[in-house]
Design an enzyme around this catalytic site. Structure first.
Site, short mmCIF file in Angstrom:
data_model
loop_
_atom_site.label_atom_id
_atom_site.label_comp_id
_atom_site.label_asym_id
_atom_site.label_seq_id
_atom_site.Cartn_x
_atom_site.Cartn_y
_atom_site.Cartn_z
N CYS A 126 0.58 -1.54 -0.12
CA CYS A 126 -0.75 -0.08 0.02
C CYS A 126 0.59 1.23 -0.07
O CYS A 126 2.01 1.67 0.87
CB CYS A 126 -0.75 0.22 1.10
SG CYS A 126 -1.81 -1.33 1.36
N ASP A 129 7.04 3.06 -1.93
CA ASP A 129 7.59 4.64 -2.17
C ASP A 129 7.77 4.79 -3.85
O ASP A 129 8.30 3.59 -4.05
CB ASP A 129 9.08 3.93 -1.26
CG ASP A 129 10.48 5.60 -1.85
OD1 ASP A 129 9.84 6.47 -2.69
OD2 ASP A 129 11.12 5.56 -0.62
#
Lengths: 231, 447
Positions: A126, A129
């Site tokens: 989720c 980066d």
């Protein structure tokens, strides 16, 4: 810090092998008193769990599954640890939030140290980066090479969930998952009916931030196929 | 003085010795010491760096453009007039990026930065002995040579030069020698065909066939019931076994190492076995064909190494203990010897000994310790001997007779010739290229 370099040699604790991992301290309520061993295995992993919002919402939805969040940033991990301890204390009587916990780790390097082959049923990625620069793309959490390792720890039929607010990253994740012979994209019908999709869409801190900023959320889910390749 | 050979490799027939020194490859006849092949990597890496920087700049530009267009489209869709606040912001950003648009800057190391050595890091014969394969630092290439014995001038014929995105650190070939697998510093494995294309210099856009998120230290191919497998070892104690060519299927991991793994070996006399070594005190013996309980034995080498440890094995001061006596050793090579089944030769980096270890009923035991007069850099073997390249000034090679398991002087004349015929000279020891690079793989985690 918002970022952490997955390539550097952090001082990390990880077991030599999955056999040597002691899960009891993470889920003490699930320890069988007669054997002293854990009665269940971790089957749901939130990779890069951030502040833990997803796990906290998954916990009541999957009371019989052990859920683990992995996070590479020390301070964030400590925060989630404290948060879970507080939640467990608040809901002491109902035995709530006993099936979730967090550990500091580098999933890109050491996932196979924690999980046996085919151990996991669900993996969540989720708001990872985005690593915008081309030369940093290998640092992205979804790559064709890492997907092979995720496929190893996922059981057949297990599901990978991805969500991000960065279109470029979404396209990247979809491309690599589409191309990987061991994963198959799940359709809208699945997305509409799956409980985890709803939770993932609404629960994470990052997701809420995106909502506040009226940004887009892109997601896709993939199923782990059997080992024989696509023809 | 002559620069010592950083890598030595004997061909299957046992008559040719290939060597790598700095950016030079040389081939010598073992019997006469005559040099019959040579190649020097003359590529300059500034061009390829420039190319990469330009490419990334171009990509960033396109991305930015797309972003702006999307924003504009959105704004148009929503019917909101362009706000008065945004334009000046954008202008500011643009002026900041101005210096990015010009000629790409080649990063240059600042004062006090460690010296960058460009050299041939790996050198290997193909299984059939027809090809010699090496890797270059300059443009991060695999170089493939055909061994053309009919060419009296130079038996090395460069047939392919394939650059890769990151520096190659290990190579192996498929069983039929049609493909080369290459592991790189970033943990990725790429495959490239051994074909007779003209040597070319292009940047590869190929996707890796498998990867670790850790520097790869060795890559091997093994076979079980006609099915091939790739073995990859890394700095994070991992040994991974994947199928080949279906490299997206991971068979399993071999867990047990507590330090980096630097060397893998599947002995020709029992291909179900895998031997591994690295920064641990142990040599590991595995039955990789099994699904579980793969570790058969661990052999402690620290005791037998102890007498041969020297000051170069002391841990760096930053990581030293209070008594200043912390010593660190690592295994730099493990090889089989064609004429000696069930024996492996082990080299501990920067020592002057070769350990012969015996493998019997899935156990490892010490067979013999062979001490040389100089520190050993690299070892290779043929049917009747182990050849070692050593750090010495007059003669760069030593031979160990495998029948007597003793140092042999039989070839010392031709070895002297090889030394004389090597054209890589340096003014003094200060100009030596790294001879013992493996210890640097040790992890020094600080945060």
């Amino acid at each position: 810090r918002a970022h952490s370099n997955p390539f550097s040699d952090h001082k990390l604790e990880y077991p030599r092998s999955p056999d040597q991992m002691n899960w009891s301290k993470f889920y003490p309520k699930f320890v069988d008193e007669t054997t002293g061993k854990l009665s269940k295995q971790v089957t749901i992993a939130d990779i890069g769990c951030g502040y833990g919002g997803l796990m906290i919402d998954l916990s009541p939805a999957f009371p019989n599954n052990l859920i683990l969040g992995m996070e590479i940033r020390v301070q964030v991990t400590n925060f989630v640890e404290d948060r879970i301890i507080a939640l467990r204390q608040q809901h002491f009587k109902e035995d709530k939030f006993q099936n979730i916990n967090v550990l500091r780790g580098n999933a890109m390097k050491f996932l196979p140290n924690f999980f046996q082959k085919s151990q996991l049923e669900k993996m969540f990625f989720c708001f990872p980066d985005p690593h915008f620069k081309q030369r940093k793309h290998k640092a992205r959490i979804i790559t064709n090479t890492l997907l092979s390792e995720y496929a190893y720890v996922l059981k057949e039929g297990g599901i990978i969930y991805t969500i991000t607010d960065v279109k470029d990253l979404h396209d990247w994740m979809v491309k690599h998952l589409d191309e990987h012979p061991l994963f198959e994209r799940l359709d809208e019908n699945f997305e509409k009916n799956d409980e985890c999709v709803k939770i993932m869409f609404n629960s994470t801190e990052e997701g809420k931030k995106v909502e506040r900023n009226k940004g887009d959320k892109f997601f896709k889910c993939y199923k782990r196929l059997p080992d024989h390749p696509k023809l | 003085m002559k620069h010592p050979f950083q890598i030595v490799a004997v061909n299957n027939a046992g008559d040719l010795l290939c060597t790598a020194t700095k950016n030079h490859i040389q081939v010598f006849k073992i019997s006469s010491g005559e040099r019959i092949g040579q190649w020097t990597d003359e590529a300059d890496n500034t061009e390829s760096i420039k190319e990469k920087i330009l490419k990334e700049q171009e990509r960033q530009k396109i991305l930015k453009q797309q972003e702006l267009e999307e924003k504009a489209a959105k704004a148009a869709e929503e019917g909101t007039p362009e706000s008065s606040e945004e334009p000046p912001k954008k202008k500011k950003k643009k002026s900041k990026n101005k210096n990015n648009d010009g000629e790409p800057k080649i990063p240059t190391p600042g004062p006090g930065a460690p010296t960058i050595y460009n050299y041939i890091r790996t050198l290997k014969f193909s299984r059939n002995g027809k090809y010699l394969i090496g890797t270059t630092d300059s443009d991060k290439s695999v170089v493939i040579f055909e061994i053309d014995l009919s060419n009296n001038e130079n038996i090395l014929k460069l047939i392919k030069r394939q650059p890769f995105p990151k520096r190659p650190s290990s190579i192996t070939t498929s069983y039929d020698d049609s493909e080369i697998l290459l592991g790189d510093k970033f943990g990725d494995v790429y495959s490239t065909k051994v074909d007779t294309q003209e040597a070319r210099v292009v940047n590869s856009e190929a996707e890796p066939i498998l990867g670790h998120v850790s520097m790869l230290t060795d890559v091997l191919i093994g076979k079980k019931n006609d099915e091939q497998f790739i073995f990859t070892a890394d700095r994070d104690e991992h040994i991974k076994i994947s199928k080949f060519p279906q490299s997206f299927i991971v068979k399993h991991w071999l867990f047990g190492h507590e330090q980096f793994v630097s060397k893998l070996l599947i002995p020709s006399w029992n291909e179900d076995l895998l031997i591994s070594g690295g920064g641990d005190d142990y040599i590991f013996l595995w039955d990789w064909s099994k699904e579980s309980n793969q570790l058969l034995d661990k052999f402690n080498i620290s005791e037998i190494v102890e007498p041969y440890i020297n000051e170069s094995h002391l841990a760096p001061s930053r990581f030293q203990n209070e008594n200043n006596d912390l010593q660190e050793t690592c295994i730099s090579d493990i090889i089989t010897i064609p004429g000696l089944p069930n024996i492996i030769a082990v080299l501990v980096e920067a020592t002057n000994v070769v350990f012969l270890l015996k493998l019997e009923s899935n156990k490892i035991s010490l067979d013999k310790i062979i001490e040389l007069d100089s520190k050993i850099i690299s070892i290779t073997s043929s049917n009747n001997q182990i050849i070692a390249s050593v750090e010495s000034e007059d003669n760069l090679l030593r031979s160990i007779d495998i029948n007597t398991k003793t140092v042999s002087n039989e070839l010392s004349e031709s070895f002297k010739k090889i030394t004389e015929n090597s054209f890589v000279e340096i003014p003094s020891k200060d100009e030596l290229y790294p001879l013992y690079p493996v210890f640097q793989l040790r992890k020094r985690s600080e945060h």
